[in-house]
Design a protein around this motif. Structure first.
Motif, mmCIF file in Angstrom:
data_model
loop_
_atom_site.group_PDB
_atom_site.id
_atom_site.type_symbol
_atom_site.label_atom_id
_atom_site.label_comp_id
_atom_site.label_asym_id
_atom_site.label_seq_id
_atom_site.Cartn_x
_atom_site.Cartn_y
_atom_site.Cartn_z
ATOM 1 N N PHE A 106 -18.678 -4.045 -33.207
ATOM 2 C CA PHE A 106 -17.936 -5.233 -33.607
ATOM 3 C C PHE A 106 -16.443 -4.990 -33.541
ATOM 4 O O PHE A 106 -15.945 -3.953 -33.945
ATOM 5 C CB PHE A 106 -18.321 -5.647 -35.025
ATOM 6 N N GLN A 107 -15.747 -5.981 -33.037
ATOM 7 C CA GLN A 107 -14.301 -5.926 -32.969
ATOM 8 C C GLN A 107 -13.725 -6.546 -34.239
ATOM 9 O O GLN A 107 -14.366 -7.381 -34.868
ATOM 10 C CB GLN A 107 -13.825 -6.721 -31.763
ATOM 11 N N PRO A 108 -12.515 -6.151 -34.609
ATOM 12 C CA PRO A 108 -11.903 -6.769 -35.782
ATOM 13 C C PRO A 108 -11.590 -8.239 -35.487
ATOM 14 O O PRO A 108 -11.432 -8.630 -34.335
ATOM 15 C CB PRO A 108 -10.622 -5.961 -35.986
ATOM 16 N N PRO A 109 -11.484 -9.067 -36.535
ATOM 17 C CA PRO A 109 -11.164 -10.478 -36.303
ATOM 18 C C PRO A 109 -9.799 -10.638 -35.671
ATOM 19 O O PRO A 109 -8.889 -9.853 -35.932
ATOM 20 C CB PRO A 109 -11.180 -11.093 -37.693
ATOM 21 N N LEU A 110 -9.659 -11.649 -34.820
ATOM 22 C CA LEU A 110 -8.338 -11.983 -34.292
ATOM 23 C C LEU A 110 -7.433 -12.407 -35.439
ATOM 24 O O LEU A 110 -6.270 -12.062 -35.491
ATOM 25 C CB LEU A 110 -8.437 -13.137 -33.281
ATOM 26 N N ASP A 111 -7.996 -13.183 -36.346
ATOM 27 C CA ASP A 111 -7.254 -13.626 -37.527
ATOM 28 C C ASP A 111 -8.232 -13.778 -38.678
ATOM 29 O O ASP A 111 -9.031 -14.715 -38.699
ATOM 30 C CB ASP A 111 -6.550 -14.950 -37.256
ATOM 31 N N PRO A 112 -8.208 -12.852 -39.656
ATOM 32 C CA PRO A 112 -9.156 -12.916 -40.761
ATOM 33 C C PRO A 112 -8.834 -14.000 -41.786
ATOM 34 O O PRO A 112 -9.617 -14.250 -42.681
ATOM 35 C CB PRO A 112 -9.051 -11.533 -41.392
ATOM 36 N N ASP A 113 -7.684 -14.648 -41.670
ATOM 37 C CA ASP A 113 -7.306 -15.699 -42.617
ATOM 38 C C ASP A 113 -6.502 -16.773 -41.884
ATOM 39 O O ASP A 113 -5.353 -17.041 -42.204
ATOM 40 C CB ASP A 113 -6.502 -15.104 -43.764
ATOM 41 N N ASP A 114 -7.124 -17.386 -40.886
ATOM 42 C CA ASP A 114 -6.476 -18.407 -40.070
ATOM 43 C C ASP A 114 -6.279 -19.687 -40.877
ATOM 44 O O ASP A 114 -6.983 -19.944 -41.849
ATOM 45 C CB ASP A 114 -7.341 -18.691 -38.834
ATOM 46 N N LYS A 115 -5.338 -20.504 -40.452
ATOM 47 C CA LYS A 115 -5.055 -21.774 -41.129
ATOM 48 C C LYS A 115 -6.245 -22.721 -40.964
ATOM 49 O O LYS A 115 -6.796 -22.877 -39.881
ATOM 50 C CB LYS A 115 -3.800 -22.411 -40.539
ATOM 51 N N ILE A 116 -6.613 -23.370 -42.040
ATOM 52 C CA ILE A 116 -7.722 -24.322 -42.022
ATOM 53 C C ILE A 116 -7.178 -25.700 -41.675
ATOM 54 O O ILE A 116 -6.290 -26.222 -42.356
ATOM 55 C CB ILE A 116 -8.453 -24.331 -43.379
ATOM 56 N N GLU A 117 -7.710 -26.268 -40.597
ATOM 57 C CA GLU A 117 -7.362 -27.630 -40.192
ATOM 58 C C GLU A 117 -8.262 -28.598 -40.956
ATOM 59 O O GLU A 117 -9.272 -28.207 -41.523
ATOM 60 C CB GLU A 117 -7.583 -27.794 -38.683
ATOM 61 N N ASN A 118 -7.944 -29.895 -40.940
ATOM 62 C CA ASN A 118 -8.747 -30.918 -41.610
ATOM 63 C C ASN A 118 -9.012 -30.545 -43.067
ATOM 64 O O ASN A 118 -10.156 -30.487 -43.529
ATOM 65 C CB ASN A 118 -10.077 -31.145 -40.882
ATOM 66 N N VAL A 119 -7.954 -30.285 -43.798
ATOM 67 C CA VAL A 119 -8.031 -29.790 -45.171
ATOM 68 C C VAL A 119 -8.928 -30.653 -46.058
ATOM 69 O O VAL A 119 -9.772 -30.134 -46.790
ATOM 70 C CB VAL A 119 -6.610 -29.667 -45.782
#
Length: 138
Positions: A106-119
């Motif tokens: 497994f590769q590490p996440p590109l972004d482990p805490d990406d911005k959530i759209e459609n809040v």
């Protein structure tokens, strides 16, 4: 990260052995990075093309150790978390024997805490999931 304030679960206390099976029946599991004194119950709200949105509920052990059914803990404030994962071979990684035998698959996440759209949509989905747990607390 997007907080989901909830009087349904935040501050409630329980024994791990008394809630584990009920939570698992609704798709909530202890995440893989738990510690004896704290952890998170995770629930996948959405998973599509390497993007996963989790509802995460922190728990803080007040007595005992989390690997035991008699661990007594308190729930913290739920929140949503979006992970964006690699979906293929990492061209920058060094191919090794460890990868061939599956120890580093497994590769590490590109972004482990990406911005959530459609809040509003996801906040509603998170609140709905938390409210399903409220039935276990009367």
């Amino acid at each position: 990260m997007l907080s989901i304030p909830s009087t349904f679960i935040e501050g409630k206390r329980a024994f791990y052995g008394e809630v584990r099976e009920d939570f698992e029946s609704l798709g909530f599991v202890i995440n893989g990075n738990w510690e004896y004194h704290k952890a998170f119950f995770d629930n996948i709200l959405s998973q599509h093309e390497g993007v996963t949105i989790y509802l995460r509920i922190p728990i803080y052990v007040l007595q005992g150790q989390l690997d035991r059914d008699d661990a007594f803990f308190e729930f913290g404030e739920p929140f949503l978390l979006k992970h964006v994962m690699h979906t293929g071979i990492d061209p920058d990684s060094d191919f090794s024997v460890m990868e061939v035998i599956g120890l580093s698959q497994f590769q590490p996440p590109l972004d482990p805490d990406d911005k959530i759209e459609n809040v509003d949509k996801w906040r509603h989905a998170g609140k709905t999931s938390v409210e399903r747990l409220a039935t276990f607390f009367g």
